[in-house]
Write an enzyme that holds these catalytic residues in place. Structure first.
Site, PDB file in Angstrom:
ATOM      1  N   SER A 185       0.790  -1.234   0.000  1.00 38.29           N
ATOM      2  CA  SER A 185       0.000   0.000   0.000  1.00 38.29           C
ATOM      3  C   SER A 185       0.824   1.288   0.000  1.00 38.29           C
ATOM      4  CB  SER A 185      -0.942   0.015   1.200  1.00 38.29           C
ATOM      5  OG  SER A 185      -0.210  -0.065   2.399  1.00 38.29           O
ATOM      6  N   HIS A 213      -5.360  -4.189  -2.043  1.00 38.62           N
ATOM      7  CA  HIS A 213      -5.138  -3.168  -3.081  1.00 38.62           C
ATOM      8  C   HIS A 213      -5.066  -3.761  -4.481  1.00 38.62           C
ATOM      9  CE1 HIS A 213      -4.376   0.202  -0.325  1.00 38.62           C
ATOM     10  NE2 HIS A 213      -3.915  -0.744   0.480  1.00 38.62           N
ATOM     11  N   LYS A 244     -11.863  -0.503  -0.933  1.00 42.90           N
ATOM     12  CA  LYS A 244     -11.012   0.073  -1.990  1.00 42.90           C
ATOM     13  C   LYS A 244     -11.740  -0.071  -3.329  1.00 42.90           C
ATOM     14  CE  LYS A 244      -7.280  -0.712   1.162  1.00 42.90           C
ATOM     15  NZ  LYS A 244      -7.614   0.440   1.987  1.00 42.90           N
TER      16      LYS A 244
HETATM   17  N1  PMP Z   1      -4.873  -4.727   4.321  1.00 45.54           N
HETATM   18  C1  PMP Z   1      -4.187  -3.781   3.669  1.00 45.54           C
HETATM   19  C2  PMP Z   1      -2.987  -4.180   2.868  1.00 45.54           C
HETATM   20  C3  PMP Z   1      -4.599  -2.448   3.707  1.00 45.54           C
HETATM   21  O1  PMP Z   1      -3.907  -1.503   3.070  1.00 45.54           O
HETATM   22  C4  PMP Z   1      -5.750  -2.116   4.459  1.00 45.54           C
HETATM   23  C5  PMP Z   1      -6.297  -0.700   4.559  1.00 45.54           C
HETATM   24  N2  PMP Z   1      -5.564   0.300   4.108  1.00 45.54           N
HETATM   25  C6  PMP Z   1      -6.414  -3.120   5.142  1.00 45.54           C
HETATM   26  C7  PMP Z   1      -5.959  -4.418   5.046  1.00 45.54           C
HETATM   27  C8  PMP Z   1      -7.609  -2.817   6.013  1.00 45.54           C
HETATM   28  O2  PMP Z   1      -8.721  -2.581   5.254  1.00 45.54           O
HETATM   29  P1  PMP Z   1      -9.997  -1.805   5.829  1.00 45.54           P
HETATM   30  O3  PMP Z   1      -9.871  -0.401   5.425  1.00 45.54           O
HETATM   31  O4  PMP Z   1     -11.146  -2.499   5.161  1.00 45.54           O
HETATM   32  O5  PMP Z   1     -10.027  -2.001   7.297  1.00 45.54           O
END
Ligand code: PMP
Length: 408
Positions: A185, A213, A244
């Protein structure tokens, strides 16, 4: 001494950042004009930091489905599925996701964070081993902390280091679970999944991929990196999020393992929290249908990502290793990063400021996330603004040419 005294160092850092106006960690969108434009501080602004990869937050059909479910079934479920029951739509969404990924089983969580928290703390336990990529998302680390498995980190995206660490565990009893992400990310880099899958096969471990992602972004059908790399059969568990490419909120895990449903009564972050409201389920199901049927949407995302990445790279900015919908520019120091971010915002471009220790290699990043809904003009404008600010702050020489001409 105050109970908050332990945060004095953090408070100091936060105060320094808050002195900048606007405070990068308190941005408020006064108005959302579309999935790519909003109003911040009275200024019309291009939104380039949303993770709204397919632009579906404002999709009329997703909204319509959501509104209908809201009218028919109310604002919330007011309880957990285990204690208070499931709505038929929870089960239908699980079936949709299982079908989409070609898997037997699916469990839906209230956020992606909870999906990782739940699966990682439950699948492995005392006497087991969790082998995590060092740059894993906080939800993966927190899941590891909540459980009782031994946690081992391997160097980011380094299959050889992974191999070495698993070899040391060869004769040690207990299950071994490798966890990696599809697209990371912060820099938008992809895990070397084919090589990681080969290590997993050789060493007899389980493999979990967080496709947060990469779902809706990579792969022929949009299933993510496992599909794109041709290694779905080696991936035992896929976790992901609805926040996302699907434009709502929630998380999931899909798998083929026999006996999967026992997790519903073993996994605390699934059991002890309220389930997703029907309106969220409805828009998510519609977004998934759209993702499945509208391949050009993914192609638009990919061409927008390439356009932004090439534009910034040709300007001479320090972007990641390859184009992906996450395009990050690394800067030398935090003060410069804050000034750069601020100048972009004042010029009408919003993206994310990511600061150490949340960033790889402890470098501050300006993190952009591209959407299929961005127009070419918006992408070109973003590149142009980056160029102008970089020159004004001395990051690039004043002779830097027009980036738009270079990528047109
Ligand atoms: N896994 C990854 C790699 C993320 O980047 C994120 C959120 N940025 C999440 C899990 C968590 O997702 P959520 O926003 O649905 O809590």
């Amino acid at each position: 001494m105050s109970i908050l005294a332990k945060f004095s160092q953090l408070q100091h850092t936060y105060d320094a950042l808050s002195a900048v106006k606007p405070n990068p960690f308190a941005v408020t969108f006064d108005e959302i004009i579309s999935s790519t434009e909003g109003v911040i501080d009275g200024r019309q602004t291009i939104l380039l930091g949303t993770n709204n990869y397919l632009g579906l937050t404002m999709d009329p059909e997703c909204i319509e489905q959501s509104v209908q479910a809201l009218r028919q079934q109310g604002t919330g479920t007011t309880g957990s599925r285990v204690a208070n029951g499931s709505y038929a739509s929870h089960r239908a969404l699980e079936q949709d996701l299982a079908n989409f990924f070609g898997r037997e089983h699916c469990m839906v969580f209230s956020t992606g964070y909870q999906a990782n928290l739940g699966m990682l703390s439950t699948l492995v336990g005392r006497g087991d081993h969790l082998i995590l990529d060092a740059d894993s998302h906080a939800s993966i680390y927190d899941g590891a902390r909540l459980g009782h498995a031994e946690v081992i980190r391997f160097r980011h995206s380094d299959p050889e280091d992974l191999y070495k660490r698993l070899r040391r565990l060869k004769d040690v009893p207990g299950s071994k679970m490798i966890v990696v992400e599809g697209i990371y990310s912060m820099l938008g880099d992809l895990a070397p999944l084919r090589e990681i899958a080969a290590v997993k096969r050789e060493m007899g471990a389980y493999l979990m991929v967080d496709e947060a992602h990469s779902m809706g972004v990579l792969g022929e059908r949009g299933r993510g990196l496992a599909e794109a790399a041709g290694v779905e059969a080696d991936v035992d568990f896929i976790v992901g999020t609805f926040s996302k490419s699907l434009g709502s909120v929630g998380g999931f895990c899909v798998a083929d393992i026999e006996g999967f449903d026992i997790l519903r009564v073993a996994c605390r972050p699934y059991m002890f929290t309220a389930s997703l409201p029907p309106s969220i389920i409805a828009s998510t199901r519609q977004a998934l249908r759209r993702l499945e049927s509208d391949k050009p949407l993914r192609q638009r995302l990919s061409s927008n990502a390439e356009r932004l990445y090439q534009g910034l790279r040709q300007l001479g900015l320090n972007v990641g290793p390859h184009a992906s919908p996450i395009v990050s520019v690394a800067l030398e120091d935090q003060e410069l990063a804050v000034r750069f971010w601020n100048a972009l915002l004042q010029s009408g471009l919003y993206l994310n400021l990511a600061l150490p220790p949340a960033t790889p290699s402890n470098r501050p990043l300006l993190r952009a996330s591209v959407s299929a809904a961005h127009s070419r003009r918006q992408i070109d404008r973003a590149v142009e603004l980056f160029g102008e600010v970089a020159v004004a702050l001395g990051v690039l020489p004043a002779t830097t040419g027009s980036p738009v001409a270079m990528v047109a």
